[in-house]
Scaffold this active site. Structure first.
Site, PDB file in Angstrom:
ATOM      1  N   SER A 103       0.943  -1.251  -0.127  1.00 42.31           N
ATOM      2  CA  SER A 103      -0.043  -0.066   0.036  1.00 42.31           C
ATOM      3  C   SER A 103       0.827   1.178   0.179  1.00 42.31           C
ATOM      4  CB  SER A 103      -0.803  -0.082   1.062  1.00 42.31           C
ATOM      5  OG  SER A 103      -1.949  -0.962   1.157  1.00 42.31           O
ATOM      6  N   LYS A 178      -7.240   1.888  -3.094  1.00 44.39           N
ATOM      7  CA  LYS A 178      -6.840   1.460  -1.517  1.00 44.39           C
ATOM      8  C   LYS A 178      -6.850   2.576  -0.696  1.00 44.39           C
ATOM      9  CE  LYS A 178      -5.413  -0.919   2.109  1.00 44.39           C
ATOM     10  NZ  LYS A 178      -3.990  -1.587   1.955  1.00 44.39           N
ATOM     11  N   LYS A 246       0.244   5.763   8.347  1.00 47.18           N
ATOM     12  CA  LYS A 246       0.766   5.944   6.834  1.00 47.18           C
ATOM     13  C   LYS A 246      -0.039   5.966   5.732  1.00 47.18           C
ATOM     14  CE  LYS A 246       2.050   2.370   4.552  1.00 47.18           C
ATOM     15  NZ  LYS A 246       1.268   1.460   3.566  1.00 47.18           N
TER      16      LYS A 246
END
Length: 298
Positions: A103, A178, A246
């Site tokens: 990701s 995502k 993150k």
């Protein structure tokens, strides 16, 4: 080298952590020849015990691979593993299909695709949702960006890892979807945490209340998968707050670049950051509950 569907593939799998280890194991069970590499020896040994092959370096893993799958934590790791002097692109044969399931930012996926094209390597960005449980149970949701023809070739591999495998657009689109996924998940977790504290303060039986909520419009996969851990305060990491922090950075930065407002998402990103500041970064993201409890004096 073209990847032909419905045959055994020679796969290099780089990154055998909480997610990558089970995923590589499923590919072995599906009959593929999987060579694994990780910075730590234990997950490589586990894969070898399951019938995979162990590699001592990226170069060794990639040497004879038709498909390379990377599953590492963040942008710097992808850049090092793929673009580094001794990385994937330095050793992959022309025609190899590189599937990055990390990701990361859409921009990094675009940079990887451009560098790969210069050496004749095809790429897909294919991040996943479902956490450790989804990886272990092979029920991940996989959102894939890249060329449609490459997606068709990769699909038999991806369906060994997940139950929802969707081509969402060109290179970078997988990472964009995502980011949206992580925005929604963080929002669900935060609101579920607030609901739990609210119900506890009211003295309501949590099990009964959550049964009712789960059966109505308030129901969600987040509620189904996280309720037991949140009620029990078991925050053993399946997906750490550090990683979700993150990801929230990715979605807020991307939204800023696009001019897309995130009034609630930006607040949730700050609450995730606050959880890290309070020492919860290594816990499962369900530990957002602890932040609400702190505010409530519980």
């Amino acid at each position: 080298m073209s990847v032909t569907p419905a045959r055994t593939r020679r796969i290099a799998f780089i990154g055998l952590g909480i997610m990558g280890g089970p995923m590589a194991g499923h590919l072995v069970k599906a009959g593929h020849q999987v060579t694994g590499f990780d910075l730590f020896p234990e997950p490589v040994e586990r894969l070898a015990a399951q019938g995979g092959r162990a590699a001592a370096s990226v170069a060794e893993a990639v040497a004879d691979a038709e498909v390379v799958i990377t599953m590492v934590p963040a942008d710097p790791h992808v850049r090092a593993v793929v673009l580094g002097d001794d990385g994937v692109l330095a050793h992959a044969a022309p025609g190899t299909l590189l599937i990055d399931m990390s990701s990361i930012t859409p921009g990094t996926s675009l940079d990887v695709a451009a560098a790969a094209a210069r050496v004749g390597v095809r790429t897909l960005d294919a991040p996943v949702s479902g956490g450790e449980a989804g990886a272990v149970e092979a029920v991940l949701s996989i959102m894939v960006g890249g060329a449609a023809a490459d997606f068709v070739e990769a699909r038999p591999l991806l369906t060994a890892l997940g139950t929802t495998v969707v081509h969402v657009g060109p290179t970078g689109a997988g990472q964009t979807v995502k980011a949206a996924n992580q925005l929604v998940v963080a929002g669900h977790l935060q609101i579920l945490a607030e609901a739990l504290v609210f119900l506890r303060k009211a003295g309501v039986d949590l099990g009964s209340a959550l049964d009712v909520l789960g059966g109505g419009l308030a129901g969600s996969t987040v509620l189904t998968r996280k309720r037991a851990a949140m009620v029990a305060h078991d925050f053993t990491p399946g997906f750490r707050i550090d990683l979700h922090h993150k990801d929230m950075g990715i979605v807020t930065e991307t939204a800023r670049a696009l001019g897309a407002p995130l009034p609630v998402g930006s607040l949730v990103a700050q609450l995730v950051q606050a959880a890290r500041a309070n020492g919860d970064g290594g816990l499962d993201h369900a530990a957002l509950l602890r932040g609400v409890e702190r505010l409530a004096g519980q």
